[in-house]
Design an enzyme around this catalytic site. Structure first.
Site, short mmCIF file in Angstrom:
data_model
loop_
_atom_site.label_atom_id
_atom_site.label_comp_id
_atom_site.label_asym_id
_atom_site.label_seq_id
_atom_site.Cartn_x
_atom_site.Cartn_y
_atom_site.Cartn_z
N SER A 101 -51.99 25.37 -44.04
CA SER A 101 -52.17 25.03 -42.63
C SER A 101 -50.97 25.42 -41.77
O SER A 101 -50.65 26.58 -41.64
CB SER A 101 -52.50 23.54 -42.53
OG SER A 101 -52.81 23.19 -41.22
N ASP A 244 -52.77 27.21 -35.35
CA ASP A 244 -51.89 27.07 -36.51
C ASP A 244 -52.32 28.08 -37.58
O ASP A 244 -53.23 28.88 -37.36
CB ASP A 244 -51.89 25.62 -37.02
CG ASP A 244 -53.18 25.22 -37.71
OD1 ASP A 244 -54.24 25.76 -37.34
OD2 ASP A 244 -53.14 24.37 -38.62
N ASP A 246 -53.99 28.18 -40.35
CA ASP A 246 -55.36 28.30 -40.86
C ASP A 246 -56.39 28.08 -39.74
O ASP A 246 -57.60 27.98 -40.01
CB ASP A 246 -55.61 27.35 -42.03
CG ASP A 246 -55.58 25.89 -41.62
OD1 ASP A 246 -54.88 25.57 -40.64
OD2 ASP A 246 -56.26 25.07 -42.27
N ASP A 248 -57.49 25.80 -37.85
CA ASP A 248 -58.40 24.66 -37.62
C ASP A 248 -57.95 23.90 -36.37
O ASP A 248 -58.70 23.08 -35.84
CB ASP A 248 -58.50 23.74 -38.84
CG ASP A 248 -57.17 23.16 -39.28
OD1 ASP A 248 -56.11 23.66 -38.85
OD2 ASP A 248 -57.19 22.19 -40.07
MG MG Z 1 -54.38 23.58 -39.98
#
Ligand code: MG
Length: 462
Positions: A101, A244, A246, A248
């Site tokens: 992440s 960020d 990844d 999400d």
């Molecule tokens: Mg993330």
């Protein structure tokens, strides 16, 4: 020992999180599903852009195949894209995303996804953890080892899903000029393309997928988004969107290049969504009261969970909520899928600006203003639980003296005052207790933090 943290298993790659661990974690997941369903599972796997992603993914694939699972490798994708893929493929039993992440580049992690695309529940994580430590894996006979397939269409499918979930025409009419900063992360494959297909004129920075993260740290904090701010101002763009590692989470800057508080965005979107969609909203005890105010105005039920997107997502499923999230840029839109969804958040903000005619800088005026203060106290004893028990007992005893209206212990201890709140929570990873407060005035927020700190100090023997 607990393997799973707030967001899956995380650690420095090849030191704390090794290929051996990835192999056994994958075997544990496969075994868990085999025990549950009676047949070897089908599992979707992908990674973010991290250098160590291939190493960990291939170890995990090997573990899955050794347990007879069939595996679909979908390449480098945002976490919510993998979740969408799992949700859409009815024959998929679970997903694994190799990502850390927002953590620095040396980290990596393994996060598991349930068959409906949501994050795995804490109970299932615990069951998988038990298998991991017992090493009782359902190893397949050599004739039954699994097969590996590849599908490169996940990102395209995710983009198509978002385009269907928003008012595309309304956004297209505006021809917004936007700046994206995907920080060399997995969002680089999605966000600039998605925005272009919404007829935005896109200036993309940090859009080359690169696991060394040369552009900036994967966590999109205001201080690492100075270039995005400069590009917005120089190009006279309408909006800046950063994600960020990844993707999400999404954070935003207005047309002046000023960072928009994540709590403001969370609440402003809530207000916008509740005008059209009826149903509960969900957030954590640490979220700004702006969100509760928005729910109250719209007469929508609001539910509070412990901190963490897993709990928010699970609660949303349970109460059939329309929207939820946290003030860190992690927002969940039930109309698309029950997980933090960075590209969907970007598309919704564009839709909101298009349909309300507001400028991004005006969003903060649509929700009430609050002041936040916080502090942290290092514990002399590592037993945060004991300290928390003492603090909770005393603060509940002193209700009149402190002058709060109600107390809750959903996560730590939260005291609700007329014009704000105070939250005391132990850290999950360090011997630290955090005190946070929010109030209509800065003086009150400071006062509430001081009250909390006094009780923590007492319990800490200082
Ligand atoms: Mg993330």
């Amino acid at each position: 020992m607990a393997l799973f943290g707030t967001n899956g298993v995380r650690g420095v790659a090849n030191v704390e999180l090794t290929p051996e661990m990835a192999l056994d974690l994958a075997r544990s997941l496969s075994t868990f599903l085999l025990n549950k369903n009676g047949t070897p599972p089908k599992i979707i796997i992908g990674t973010d852009t991290r250098i160590s992603g291939h190493m960990l993914k291939n170890a995990a694939v090997s573990g899955l195949l050794s347990c007879g699972a069939s595996v679909m490798d979908i390449g480098v994708v945002p976490t919510p894209a993998l979740q969408f893929y799992v949700k859409k493929h009815r024959d998929a039993d679970a997903g694994i995303i190799v990502t850390a992440s927002h953590n620095p580049r040396e980290y990596n992690g393994i996060k598991m996804i349930a068959e409906d695309g949501t994050e795995l529940s804490r109970d299932d994580e615990k069951a998988i953890e038990d298998i991991y430590f017992s090493k009782k894996f359902g190893i397949a006979d050599w004739t039954k080892t699994g097969c590996l397939l590849r599908d490169d269409n996940c990102n395209e499918m995710y983009i198509a899903g978002i385009l269907e979930a928003v008012d595309k025409k309304a956004i297209e009419k505006k021809s917004f000029k936007i700046v994206t900063d995907t920080g060399n992360g997995a969002g680089s494959f999605v966000l600039p393309d998605l925005a272009s297909r919404l007829s935005c004129r896109v200036l993309s920075i940090g859009a080359d997928p690169n696991g060394m993260f040369p552009w900036r740290n994967p966590e999109p904090l205001p201080e690492v988004l100075t270039e995005m701010s400069a590009v917005i101002r120089h190009s006279k763009a309408d909006l800046g969107i950063a994600q960020d590692g990844d993707a999400d989470r999404a954070v935003f800057m207005d047309e002046n290049g000023d960072f928009i508080d994540g709590e403001v965005i969370l609440a402003a979107i809530g207000k916008y969504i509740l005008q059209k969609e009826k149903g509960p909203i969900v957030t954590t005890v640490a979220t700004s009261r702006r969100f509760a105010d928005v729910a109250e105005d719209a007469k929508a039920p609001i539910y509070f969970t412990p901190v963490g997107s897993i709990d928010v997502g699970r609660k949303m499923v349970e109460v059939n909520a329309v929207y939820g999230g946290e003030g860190n840029g992690g927002m969940i839109f039930a109309r698309h899928q029950i997980c933090r969804d960075g590209a969907m958040a970007a598309a919704i903000v564009l839709e909101m600006l298009a349909k309300t005619g507001m400028k991004a800088s005006e969003l903060k005026k649509t929700v009430p203003n609050y002041f936040n203060e916080k502090t942290k106290i290092k514990l002399k004893s590592p037993d945060a639980k004991k300290a928390m028990a003492e603090i909770t007992k005393k603060m509940i005893r002193d209700k009149k003296e402190i002058g709060y209206q109600s107390a809750e212990t959903v996560d730590g201890l939260k005291l609700n005052f007329n014009n704000g709140w105070m939250l005391i929570r132990p850290s999950g990873t360090e011997p630290i207790i955090r005190v946070a407060a929010e109030a209509k005035t800065k003086a009150d927020a400071e006062k509430y933090v001081k009250i909390g700190q006094k009780y923590v100090d007492e319990a800490n023997g200082s």
